[in-house]
Scaffold this active site. Sequence first.
Site, short mmCIF file in Angstrom:
data_model
loop_
_atom_site.label_atom_id
_atom_site.label_comp_id
_atom_site.label_asym_id
_atom_site.label_seq_id
_atom_site.Cartn_x
_atom_site.Cartn_y
_atom_site.Cartn_z
N CYS A 187 1.14 -1.43 -0.44
CA CYS A 187 0.15 -0.15 -0.23
C CYS A 187 0.94 1.45 -0.41
CB CYS A 187 -0.86 -0.39 1.26
SG CYS A 187 -1.96 1.56 0.93
N CYS B 143 -0.66 4.29 2.43
CA CYS B 143 -0.19 4.32 3.32
C CYS B 143 1.55 4.01 4.04
CB CYS B 143 -0.79 1.95 3.89
SG CYS B 143 -1.83 1.63 3.46
N ASP B 144 2.05 3.60 3.99
CA ASP B 144 3.01 3.85 3.60
C ASP B 144 4.46 4.86 3.18
OD1 ASP B 144 2.58 1.87 5.39
OD2 ASP B 144 2.77 -0.01 4.16
#
Length: 315
Positions: A133, A136-137
């Site tokens: 992701c 997300c990261d």
Amino acid sequence: MEKLNFDTIILGGGPAGLAAAIYAGRGAVTVAIVDLNMFGGQPSNYMELENYPGFPIVGGYDLMEKFEEHADKFGVQKFPMQEIQNIDLKSKKITTKDYEFTAKTIIIATGAQPMKLGVNGEKEFVGRGVSYCAVCDGAFYKNKTVAVVGGGNSAVEEAMYLTKFADKVYLIHRRNELRADKIIQERAFKNEKIEFVWDSVVKEIKGDNLVNTAVIENVKTKQTSNLLVDGVFPYIGITPNVEHISGQLEQDASGFIVTDSTMATSIDGVFAVGDVRKTPLRQVITAASDGAVGAVYAVKYIETHKEAVLSDVTL
Ligand code: NAP
């Protein structure tokens, strides 16, 4: 354990499930929507979408929030964060840690998840340099070097997204031609931070505490080399979320659920919609469309079933 009964239970609260909830809710049947996580599904993690009609640019999370609010309008009962213990499609019974749900129809909208590379180091370094992701990261990779694996829309779009943070993004693809849509390819080719590593596959991911190397092999020359990277983002496709479901109904060779054009599966009263079903296109719009069709036919099924029960009684 609390026992609850609904006309329709929708498994999964992504775009397909939420669209099904809206249509079933409007069909004046009782509807519950059950998910392992919070609602919103995969698009909640997309930075933005530019192909959902009516919204030239919209955040994935924002769009899914609107879907959920819309479903709320029709009195849909929501059960997020459920720990599923068993799903029996034939008897239409779903057991979670806290509830035993029964229904007249089930709409499976459980979606799909990223496929794994299956190489040494992948599992070990999840959260320490391996991520599925970018949204997300990505921010953890400011001024770093990362590798994205794959040549489809996801890989190319996420590689571009990662250039917002990383100094350099390798895009490792097993062929010398991308699968991604042409418009997306053109943007990526213009991005100076992306270096394409063609005809190559990842053989191993290495590191100490954190990832520092992707071992790659050129599939034509069979030569291996070490790419020094701080992160590896595999985007090599998706696999259906069919845990507790697989084997109970007809699926294709990859596990995707086979339906007819009304979204009916091989089990009477069970429908499948969105990414979890065998379909030529997996987009928010097609998931939503599937949800609408599946819900309308689930409501029809309930009505027909009611009539059948009444005529049985008359007889
Ligand atoms: P995808 O289109 O199936 O592409 C997977 C890519 O990974 C392909 O390039 C494939 O190579 C490669 N690959 C597969 N297995 C591999 C392995 N074991 N090792 C190395 N490479 C491997 O998957 P996706 O990009 O995740 O997209 C999934 C669906 O969502 C698609 O329908 C896509 O159009 C859609 N999507 C759309 C958008 C958008 O429209 N904005 C954004 C994201 C996703 P080959 O090309 O050689 O097969």
